[in-house]
Design a protein around this motif. Structure first.
Motif, PDB file in Angstrom:
ATOM      1  N   LEU A  16       0.844  -1.199   0.000  1.00  0.00           N
ATOM      2  CA  LEU A  16       0.000   0.000   0.000  1.00  0.00           C
ATOM      3  C   LEU A  16       0.876   1.245   0.000  1.00  0.00           C
ATOM      4  N   ASN A  17       0.331   2.326  -0.571  1.00  0.00           N
ATOM      5  CA  ASN A  17       1.040   3.606  -0.538  1.00  0.00           C
ATOM      6  C   ASN A  17       0.854   4.253   0.828  1.00  0.00           C
ATOM      7  N   ASP A  18       1.747   5.202   1.125  1.00  0.00           N
ATOM      8  CA  ASP A  18       1.660   5.897   2.418  1.00  0.00           C
ATOM      9  C   ASP A  18       0.286   6.510   2.631  1.00  0.00           C
ATOM     10  N   ASN A  19      -0.318   7.036   1.540  1.00  0.00           N
ATOM     11  CA  ASN A  19      -1.621   7.686   1.747  1.00  0.00           C
ATOM     12  C   ASN A  19      -2.788   6.707   1.858  1.00  0.00           C
ATOM     13  N   ASP A  20      -2.526   5.405   1.714  1.00  0.00           N
ATOM     14  CA  ASP A  20      -3.559   4.395   2.002  1.00  0.00           C
ATOM     15  C   ASP A  20      -3.574   4.028   3.487  1.00  0.00           C
ATOM     16  N   LEU A  21      -2.540   4.446   4.211  1.00  0.00           N
ATOM     17  CA  LEU A  21      -2.425   4.079   5.625  1.00  0.00           C
ATOM     18  C   LEU A  21      -3.101   5.127   6.507  1.00  0.00           C
ATOM     19  N   PRO A  22      -3.561   4.819   7.688  1.00  0.00           N
ATOM     20  CA  PRO A  22      -3.542   3.509   8.307  1.00  0.00           C
ATOM     21  C   PRO A  22      -4.562   2.575   7.659  1.00  0.00           C
ATOM     22  N   ALA A  23      -4.160   1.312   7.509  1.00  0.00           N
ATOM     23  CA  ALA A  23      -5.012   0.347   6.806  1.00  0.00           C
ATOM     24  C   ALA A  23      -5.066  -0.972   7.556  1.00  0.00           C
ATOM     25  N   VAL A  24      -6.124  -1.699   7.260  1.00  0.00           N
ATOM     26  CA  VAL A  24      -6.195  -3.090   7.721  1.00  0.00           C
ATOM     27  C   VAL A  24      -6.511  -3.942   6.496  1.00  0.00           C
ATOM     28  N   ILE A  25      -5.761  -5.020   6.336  1.00  0.00           N
ATOM     29  CA  ILE A  25      -5.970  -5.931   5.206  1.00  0.00           C
ATOM     30  C   ILE A  25      -6.399  -7.290   5.737  1.00  0.00           C
ATOM     31  N   THR A  26      -7.512  -7.788   5.207  1.00  0.00           N
ATOM     32  CA  THR A  26      -7.934  -9.150   5.544  1.00  0.00           C
ATOM     33  C   THR A  26      -7.792 -10.014   4.294  1.00  0.00           C
ATOM     34  N   ALA A  27      -7.626 -11.296   4.523  1.00  0.00           N
ATOM     35  CA  ALA A  27      -7.583 -12.241   3.403  1.00  0.00           C
ATOM     36  C   ALA A  27      -8.580 -13.359   3.694  1.00  0.00           C
ATOM     37  N   ILE A  28      -9.367 -13.700   2.670  1.00  0.00           N
ATOM     38  CA  ILE A  28     -10.284 -14.830   2.839  1.00  0.00           C
ATOM     39  C   ILE A  28      -9.465 -16.124   2.885  1.00  0.00           C
ATOM     40  N   ARG A  29      -8.446 -16.180   2.018  1.00  0.00           N
ATOM     41  CA  ARG A  29      -7.516 -17.313   2.073  1.00  0.00           C
ATOM     42  C   ARG A  29      -6.085 -16.797   2.139  1.00  0.00           C
ATOM     43  N   GLN A  30      -5.324 -17.316   3.071  1.00  0.00           N
ATOM     44  CA  GLN A  30      -3.910 -16.934   3.193  1.00  0.00           C
ATOM     45  C   GLN A  30      -3.069 -18.202   3.017  1.00  0.00           C
ATOM     46  N   ASN A  31      -2.225 -18.185   1.977  1.00  0.00           N
ATOM     47  CA  ASN A  31      -1.545 -19.427   1.598  1.00  0.00           C
ATOM     48  C   ASN A  31      -0.170 -19.633   2.229  1.00  0.00           C
ATOM     49  N   LYS A  32       0.497 -18.513   2.595  1.00  0.00           N
ATOM     50  CA  LYS A  32       1.845 -18.667   3.177  1.00  0.00           C
ATOM     51  C   LYS A  32       1.961 -17.833   4.436  1.00  0.00           C
ATOM     52  N   GLY A  33       1.065 -18.064   5.385  1.00  0.00           N
ATOM     53  CA  GLY A  33       1.074 -17.299   6.630  1.00  0.00           C
ATOM     54  C   GLY A  33       2.334 -17.573   7.434  1.00  0.00           C
ATOM     55  N   ARG A  34       2.893 -16.504   7.975  1.00  0.00           N
ATOM     56  CA  ARG A  34       4.109 -16.643   8.795  1.00  0.00           C
ATOM     57  C   ARG A  34       3.753 -16.523  10.263  1.00  0.00           C
ATOM     58  N   GLY A  35       4.472 -17.280  11.082  1.00  0.00           N
ATOM     59  CA  GLY A  35       4.363 -17.121  12.522  1.00  0.00           C
ATOM     60  C   GLY A  35       5.651 -16.532  13.075  1.00  0.00           C
ATOM     61  N   ARG A  36       5.738 -16.436  14.370  1.00  0.00           N
ATOM     62  CA  ARG A  36       6.959 -15.931  14.996  1.00  0.00           C
ATOM     63  C   ARG A  36       8.045 -16.994  14.892  1.00  0.00           C
ATOM     64  N   ARG A  37       9.280 -16.540  14.902  1.00  0.00           N
ATOM     65  CA  ARG A  37      10.461 -17.420  14.928  1.00  0.00           C
ATOM     66  C   ARG A  37      10.450 -18.479  13.823  1.00  0.00           C
TER      67      ARG A  37
END
Ligand code: BTN
Length: 241
Positions: free
Chosen positions: A30-51
């Motif tokens: 997103l561009n700076d002027n789109d922030l603050p933003a929240v993005i949701t995904a119906i499907r997330q294929n490569k979700g990252r966790g901590r560590r």
């Protein structure tokens, strides 16, 4: 990757993608002027966790990332505040059930992991706060010393977007309290929900493993551990029993 603008939630512009790799990556597009933003995904294929862990994407669960400006001196407190707001949101859905925060900010419902938070820096003081919530489905974890659960498994019926609205409203209220009154009242609320407070725990990070008594949080949100060497301030790590 394409997002649709869905309206505003509190101060955030809300975008939704049908499918993507990770909402924590998408927010960087997103561009700076789109922030603050929240993005949701119906499907997330490569979700990252901590560590370096992965966050498994299952249908019907909530995957979102929101942006926030956080000053360096506030960061460790915000790590706790985000967890506290998430725990309060879960508690409001799961009234009378055991909701705990495992330091720094995993939420456990009846001793099983329900949510995970991944904070990553976008640029300067802009942070990506990525949150996964098991709404209707949960993975079978084979590589962790705990199980996962979902709201549905605990007979809580809601959907991912209702949960998202409630969380962002709760977080907005808690941040207002923090800005007006400071961290102390919120820290007490955090401690009331703390997993293993006053008990023997093990904290592991890349460098060390430490064993001791979980005494409290300090005024920065760091964990205070009483070890054989004395009181130690723990800045980062994972908590084990
Ligand atoms: C953890 O418990 O290790 C943190 C998990 C964080 C998962 C969320 S899902 C939405 C956002 N996008 C990601 O790739 N990760 C976070």
């Amino acid at each position: 990757m394409s997002f649709g603008y869905k309206g505003n939630i509190e101060q955030w512009k809300w975008y939704e993608a049908e499918e993507l790799d990770s909402t924590n990556d998408a927010i960087r597009e997103l561009n700076d002027n789109d922030l603050p933003a929240v993005i949701t995904a119906i499907r997330q294929n490569k979700g990252r966790g901590r560590r370096g862990r992965t966050w498994i994407g299952l249908d019907g669960n909530l995957y979102f990332t929101y942006s926030l400006k956080i000053l360096p001196q506030d960061l460790s407190k915000y790590v706790c505040l985000i967890g506290l707001s998430l725990a309060k949101t879960v508690q409001n859905f799961a009234v009378e059930k055991k909701v705990q925060i495992k330091w720094p900010n995993d939420i456990f419902l009846n001793d099983k992991k329900l949510t995970g938070i991944l904070l990553e820096n976008i640029k300067d003081d802009n942070w990506a706060i990525g949150i996964g919530v098991n709404i209707v489905n949960h993975p079978i974890l084979t590589d962790q010393p705990y199980q996962a659960t979902s709201l549905k498994e605990n007979r809580v019926q809601t959907d991912r977007i209702t949960f998202l609205h409630k969380f962002l409203t709760q977080f907005t209220q808690d941040i207002e309290i923090y800005k007006k009154q400071g961290f102390s009242q919120l820290k007490e609320q955090w401690l009331q929900k703390a997993y293993k407070l006053g008990q023997e725990i093990i904290i592991k990070n890349e460098q060390t493993t430490k064993k001791g008594l979980f005494l409290t949080l300090d005024d920065n949100g760091y964990l205070i551990l009483k070890t054989k060497q004395g009181k130690e301030k723990i800045i980062a790590g994972d908590l084990f029993e």
